[in-house]
Each structure stands twice: as C-alpha cells, then as structure tokens.
Enzyme design. Structure first.
Site, PDB file in Angstrom:
ATOM      1  N   MET A   7     -20.255  31.519 118.627  1.00 59.85           N
ATOM      2  CA  MET A   7     -20.307  30.073 118.378  1.00 59.85           C
ATOM      3  C   MET A   7     -19.581  29.274 119.462  1.00 59.85           C
ATOM      4  O   MET A   7     -20.006  28.188 119.835  1.00 59.85           O
ATOM      5  CB  MET A   7     -19.680  29.755 117.014  1.00 59.85           C
ATOM      6  CG  MET A   7     -20.499  30.244 115.833  1.00 59.85           C
ATOM      7  SD  MET A   7     -19.579  30.169 114.290  1.00 59.85           S
ATOM      8  CE  MET A   7     -19.584  28.422 113.945  1.00 59.85           C
ATOM      9  N   SER A  44     -34.461  11.746 118.703  1.00 60.86           N
ATOM     10  CA  SER A  44     -33.478  11.031 117.844  1.00 60.86           C
ATOM     11  C   SER A  44     -32.096  11.486 118.308  1.00 60.86           C
ATOM     12  O   SER A  44     -31.340  12.118 117.552  1.00 60.86           O
ATOM     13  CB  SER A  44     -33.673  11.389 116.372  1.00 60.86           C
ATOM     14  OG  SER A  44     -35.028  11.371 115.994  1.00 60.86           O
ATOM     15  N   LYS A  88     -28.372  12.360 119.571  1.00 61.84           N
ATOM     16  CA  LYS A  88     -27.053  12.163 118.968  1.00 61.84           C
ATOM     17  C   LYS A  88     -26.176  11.314 119.885  1.00 61.84           C
ATOM     18  O   LYS A  88     -26.379  11.324 121.104  1.00 61.84           O
ATOM     19  CB  LYS A  88     -26.368  13.539 118.791  1.00 61.84           C
ATOM     20  CG  LYS A  88     -26.938  14.397 117.686  1.00 61.84           C
ATOM     21  CD  LYS A  88     -26.164  15.714 117.595  1.00 61.84           C
ATOM     22  CE  LYS A  88     -26.716  16.613 116.517  1.00 61.84           C
ATOM     23  NZ  LYS A  88     -26.545  16.094 115.151  1.00 61.84           N
ATOM     24  N   ASP A  90     -33.632  15.036 114.813  1.00 61.85           N
ATOM     25  CA  ASP A  90     -32.307  15.665 114.690  1.00 61.85           C
ATOM     26  C   ASP A  90     -32.207  16.508 113.408  1.00 61.85           C
ATOM     27  O   ASP A  90     -31.258  17.268 113.249  1.00 61.85           O
ATOM     28  CB  ASP A  90     -31.220  14.578 114.717  1.00 61.85           C
ATOM     29  CG  ASP A  90     -29.842  15.138 115.005  1.00 61.85           C
ATOM     30  OD1 ASP A  90     -29.760  16.330 115.385  1.00 61.85           O
ATOM     31  OD2 ASP A  90     -28.859  14.401 114.845  1.00 61.85           O
ATOM     32  N   ARG A 127     -33.862  22.445 109.522  1.00 61.43           N
ATOM     33  CA  ARG A 127     -34.754  22.741 108.392  1.00 61.43           C
ATOM     34  C   ARG A 127     -36.152  23.114 108.877  1.00 61.43           C
ATOM     35  O   ARG A 127     -36.867  23.856 108.213  1.00 61.43           O
ATOM     36  CB  ARG A 127     -34.750  21.558 107.415  1.00 61.43           C
ATOM     37  CG  ARG A 127     -35.210  20.272 107.984  1.00 61.43           C
ATOM     38  CD  ARG A 127     -34.794  19.063 107.135  1.00 61.43           C
ATOM     39  NE  ARG A 127     -33.422  18.657 107.378  1.00 61.43           N
ATOM     40  CZ  ARG A 127     -32.827  17.625 106.781  1.00 61.43           C
ATOM     41  NH1 ARG A 127     -33.485  16.906 105.886  1.00 61.43           N
ATOM     42  NH2 ARG A 127     -31.583  17.307 107.059  1.00 61.43           N
TER      43      ARG A 127
HETATM   44  N1  BES Z   1     -26.723  20.337 113.459  1.00 59.57           N
HETATM   45  C1  BES Z   1     -26.738  19.126 112.754  1.00 59.57           C
HETATM   46  C2  BES Z   1     -25.763  19.090 111.587  1.00 59.57           C
HETATM   47  C3  BES Z   1     -24.300  19.187 111.906  1.00 59.57           C
HETATM   48  C4  BES Z   1     -23.541  18.059 112.046  1.00 59.57           C
HETATM   49  C5  BES Z   1     -23.694  20.416 111.999  1.00 59.57           C
HETATM   50  C6  BES Z   1     -22.194  18.176 112.303  1.00 59.57           C
HETATM   51  C7  BES Z   1     -22.343  20.525 112.257  1.00 59.57           C
HETATM   52  C8  BES Z   1     -21.590  19.410 112.401  1.00 59.57           C
HETATM   53  C9  BES Z   1     -28.138  18.867 112.199  1.00 59.57           C
HETATM   54  O1  BES Z   1     -29.184  19.375 112.928  1.00 59.57           O
HETATM   55  C10 BES Z   1     -28.307  17.399 112.089  1.00 59.57           C
HETATM   56  O2  BES Z   1     -28.192  16.756 113.084  1.00 59.57           O
HETATM   57  N2  BES Z   1     -28.555  16.910 110.914  1.00 59.57           N
HETATM   58  C11 BES Z   1     -28.689  15.507 110.684  1.00 59.57           C
HETATM   59  C12 BES Z   1     -29.729  15.313 109.602  1.00 59.57           C
HETATM   60  C13 BES Z   1     -30.155  13.890 109.430  1.00 59.57           C
HETATM   61  C14 BES Z   1     -30.913  13.423 110.650  1.00 59.57           C
HETATM   62  C15 BES Z   1     -31.023  13.776 108.209  1.00 59.57           C
HETATM   63  C16 BES Z   1     -27.354  14.947 110.235  1.00 59.57           C
HETATM   64  O3  BES Z   1     -26.630  15.612 109.519  1.00 59.57           O
HETATM   65  O4  BES Z   1     -27.028  13.826 110.645  1.00 59.57           O
HETATM   66 ZN    ZN Z   2     -28.724  21.071 114.105  1.00 58.76          ZN
HETATM   67 ZN    ZN Z   3     -29.853  18.116 114.491  1.00 62.15          ZN
END
Ligand code: BES
Ligand code: ZN
Ligand code: ZN
Length: 525
Positions: free
Chosen positions: A206, A295, A297, A367, A371
């Site tokens: 990781m 989308s 980050k 993002d 899933r």
């Molecule tokens: N990998 C992220 C989730 C994440 C966030 C893991 C912080 C570890 C720490 C995931 O792919 C993601 O970005 N999810 C989004 C979903 C949203 C767009 C519905 C999220 O959590 O903001």
């Molecule tokens: Zn992710």
């Molecule tokens: Zn993501």
C-alpha cells in the site's frame, strides 16, 4: 556494572531465537554481541490493595537474577508506568546492557464488551511496540522480548511496531532482530511473527508509490511472495485480452483511461485435505492510483490514493499468510488491478458500460470507480462455487466519515459471517463494525435514467451504504461480506503500535477469521 552471575546461570534465563523475515535473526548470546543487546520486560499497573510492583513471570525471574535490583531501581526512578510508557535501565546485566521496562496496564485486563476488543492483548501490543521503538532509536540491533503471558500479542507488537517503509531511502532505520525471551511460548510467538509480517506485507504494497507498484508489479510481487511460502499455490496474472474475453466491461472502462495496462490477478491456495472443498473467495479492489478520472479529485492529499489497492493488498497478504500457516482451507484471491486516470480514453460522466453479468451501469461519477471494477470481479467470484465471498475495498470517503479509523465497516447478507468476522476482530484488536444493506439504499442507485443502475446514489448521504448497495446488485451468494476499509487505510497516531503511514488493516483479522474457519472445518469432519 557487571553482575556476579556465571554465564551458565544466565543462559538458563533462556532466549528463544526465531528466524524472522525482514529482521536479522541471531541466536548468539556471546559477549561480543552483548554490547548491542536489549531486553524488554513488561510490568503491570498497580492493583488497588497491592503494594509491591507486579512484574510478569519473566520480569520476576530476571529481577531475581539481578538480586532485586530492577525492582529497587523502578521504585526509585519515578511513578508507576502507565500503559505503553517505558523506562530504560543500563548496565543491570552483562548480557543485556539495556533493559526496557514497559507498562502493560492492569493484569486483569481482558475482553472489553464496550470496546469490542481484548484489552489485555491490545495493551501488550502497545507496550512491546513502544519498547522496541525505543531500542531501535538507540540503534540497538538485537532484542529479547518478554512474552507477557501472550507471546503472540508480544510478537505482533514487536514486528508491527518496528516496521517502517524505508525501501526508497538511502538512510535506513536500524534493523533489529526480535527474539522471544524465555522458553515455552515458541508456537504463539511464531504465530504472532507470521500474523504481523502478513500485515507488514500489506503495508509495503500500500505504501509503495504508484509509479513503482503498478498493476503488473503488484501481481509479480504477490506471485513472488506466494511462491516462497507454499507449493499448493497457483498464480494467474491475467492480461487485458483475458479481461476482454471475460466481458468485464465495467473493469475495462476504468482501465482504459490509463496507459498502464490492467491485470486481473487470480491466486489459489489449496490447503484443504479435500481438494473439492469449496473455497473461501476473496476479492480486493486494486486501483494502484485513483486520481478520480475525469471527475478528478482535489490535489491535496491525492498521493494517498496510491493505497487505493488496499483491498487487493490485504486479501493477497491474507492468503499468503494463510499459506504460510498451512491452514487446511481452499482459498482464492481475485484482484482487478488498474489505474483510474483522466485521459482522452477515460470514462466520461454519463457514459454507460456493461458488466460481466449483463447489467448496464451509468457512470455519473468517474471517481466511483472501485464499485465498477469490483462488480465484474464479484460476478467472476461466483463461478468458483464459493463457501463464502468476502471483498475488501477502500471504497468510500463516507466510510471514513462514519467510523473513522476505529473499525472496518462490514456490509453483509449473513449474520453467521458477521459473527465470525466480529469475533475474529475482537481477538486481533483490528476491529470490524456491522453496517446496513437496506433496500432504502438500493432504491437510490437503481433509479437511473440511462441504464439498469447508476454508479452513484441520488443523494450524498449514506455514501458508504449506497456503494455497498451497488455491489449487492452483483451478488447472488447467500454468504457475502463487503468490507469498506477506506477509514482504516492510513494510520496517523490512532493505533499506537503502527507508525504513521499505510496500515495494512484488516489483514490480521482476516487471517484470524480463516484460522477459526479452519478449526470449525476440522470439528465438523
Ligand atoms: N478511493 C476512493 C475512496 C477513498 C477516499 C478511499 C478516501 C480512501 C480514502 C473512491 O474511489 C472514491 O473516490 N469514492 C468517492 C465516491 C463518490 C464519488 C460517490 C468518494 O468517496 O468520494
Ligand atoms: Zn478509489
Ligand atoms: Zn475514486
């Protein structure tokens, strides 16, 4: 100060030396190595009515060998030690120039029903880790560790507490060889070493930067580790053409945004005496870097998304550890591995993709990629006639908002499976907590304009639960659990026996779960 004890008497104090990968293992107790040797002894908190200091058995023995000097010095040197607080004494013993005494809390500590863990074990991990670090900072290279009545917890504290990712630094931390002090607890000590090294492997995978730990490199590293431990294992590193043949359209849609080729990693461990024993199938999210895609980050802390393969890392490390322990179980690990990047080929909001089971998915947020790749891997998991399916994923930021780093969130359709995971987690201290899989959340993702299902919920609230509801659409098995490990992905200072960085959680809990499964198997045969 030199003590009048003859060497044979000192030898009777005993020190079990066990080989420990990543740490040098020395069994030499000669005076030439003594200069760098440390001893760690636990001490319990004072009980109400007791007036004497309460050493562990090993502490008592040692104190007798130094004619009560340790007890004397401890009383002189300050107030009783709190849990995980240490005090160091020099020159007490010719074999151990440095002796660290570490606070273990109350001797009566055990299962805490509110905390949902075994406080006694947790205290040992904390106390031993703190003492080991103190010796590491002093550049002492060899340490003998008091089993403190639970040699497994002591070994875990030592090996987890000492681990640091310094592979890419020129200046490394001192390598310490940790050995058991005294005799009789070898098996538990060894088990603790194996459990902790399993978690450290997940931490390594990781923490590694995404330019080093690409999907291909990840798969090769897992293959290399698995081949080291057991020959009842098979590894398939499936290329893009295989993923296409499998019609994993959701996985491919994420992977195509990056120049780095995707890999579908499939590992098998056949440990059961019955070759046809249905396997426990693990699935792990393997996004080696999650930029969010189109989308995208925010850039602050985006580097942490190198650990978005934590699901893949923990499930693969779990299987490697189970194989090391020769557990009599059949296990399969599946990890869709790719990057989530923005590019001219990347998924765009509103795109519709088709998963392996034919369901169409509207990708409203690129993002929410975890899933997507898991939907195909879960469909594939069903083809192995599994006993149980468990997936682990750093799936949602909402999971971190809900529980923080206290516990992994478990969404499961099986109360039997929940109980097993929960019980395992109270043993390891790497806790799990049940979360809901209500229809309430399903309604929010199946209400979709262009496709069968949307990859994000209609509302922001309950984001971890809508993500779990999405995965449920790809599960028909009656014993399935989804572990959202986003909240436990990193450690700042919450778990005192893990340094700052990627945590490798909940590897030990999954291994403990398998140990318990294998015992249940044996009892029912
Ligand atoms: N990998 C992220 C989730 C994440 C966030 C893991 C912080 C570890 C720490 C995931 O792919 C993601 O970005 N999810 C989004 C979903 C949203 C767009 C519905 C999220 O959590 O903001
Ligand atoms: Zn992710
Ligand atoms: Zn993501």
């Amino acid at each position: 100060m030199r003590l009048p004890l003859p060497l044979p008497a000192l030898r009777r104090l005993g020190a079990r030396s066990l080989a420990c990968r990543g740490f040098s293992a020395s069994s030499s107790r000669g005076q030439s190595t003594a200069m760098t040797k440390g001893l760690i002894l636990g001490i319990y908190a004072k009980e109400k009515d007791a007036d004497a200091l309460q050493f562990t058995r090993a502490g008592d023995t040692f104190d007798k060998h130094v004619s009560g000097k340790l007890r004397e010095l401890l009383a002189l040197s300050g107030p009783p030690l709190k849990t995980g607080k240490t005090r160091i004494f020099y020159g007490l013993h010719q074999d151990f120039p440095s002796v660290v005494v570490t606070g273990l809390g109350k001797k009566t500590s055990g299962i805490d029903e509110l905390e949902n863990w075994n406080e006694g074990k947790e205290n040992i991990r904390v106390a031993i880790a703190a003492a080991c670090r103190q010796l590491q900072d002093l550049e002492i290279t060899s340490v003998e560790v008091d089993p403190c009545g639970d040699a497994q917890a002591a070994a875990e504290g030592a090996i987890l507490g000492l681990y640091e990712f310094d592979e890419l630094k020129q200046k490394k931390k001192t390598v310490i060889s940790a050995q058991l002090y005294g005799s009789g607890d070898d098996e538990a000590w060894h088990k603790g070493l194996v459990f902790a090294k399993g978690q450290n492997l997940a931490r390594y995978l990781m923490e590694s930067p995404a330019n080093e730990m690409t999907p291909t490199k990840f798969a090769e590293k897992v293959e290399q580790e698995l081949k080291k431990v057991n020959n009842s294992t098979t590894v398939h590193i499936r290329p893009k053409s295989w993923i296409e043949d499998q019609e994993m359209g959701a996985f491919l849609s994420v992977a195509k945004g990056s120049d780095e080729p995707p890999v579908f990693l499939e590992i098998h461990y056949k440990g059961s005496p019955n070759a046809d024993d249905p396997p426990v199938v693990f699935v792990g999210k393997g996004i080696t870097f999650d930029s969010g895609g189109i989308s995208i980050k925010p850039s602050a802390n985006m580097d942490l998304m190198r650990a978005d393969m934590g699901g893949a890392a923990t499930i693969c490390s779990t299987i490697i550890t189970a194989a090391t322990l020769n557990l009599p179980l059949n296990l399969i690990g599946l990890a869709p591995l790719c990057e989530n990047m923005p590019s001219g080929k990347a998924n765009k909001p509103g795109d519709v993709v088709r998963a392996k089971n034919g369901k169409t998915i509207q990708v409203d947020n690129t993002d929410a990629e975890g899933r997507l790749i898991l939907s195909d891997a879960l469909c594939y998991a069903h083809t192995f006639n599994p006993k149980v399916i468990i997936n682990a994923a750093t799936l949602t930021g909402a999971m971190d908002i809900a529980l923080g780093s206290a516990a992994t969130g478990v969404f499961t359709n099986s109360s039997w499976l929940w109980t097993k995971l929960f019980e395992a987690s109270t043993e390891t201290g790497d806790r799990m907590w049940r979360m809901p899989l209500f229809e309430h959340y399903t309604r929010q993702i199946v209400d979709c304009q262009l496709a069968d299902i949307n990859n994000i919920g209609k509302y922001r609230s309950g984001g971890a639960c809508t993500a779990a509801a999405f995965l449920k659409e790809f599960v028909t098995h009656s014993k399935w659990a989804h572990l959202d490990i986003a909240g436990v992905m990193t450690n700042k200072d919450e778990v005192p026996y893990l340094k700052k960085g990627m945590s490798g959680r909940p590897t030990r809990t999954l291994v403990e779960f398998l140990v318990r499964m294998s015992k249940d198997n044996e009892n029912s045969q």
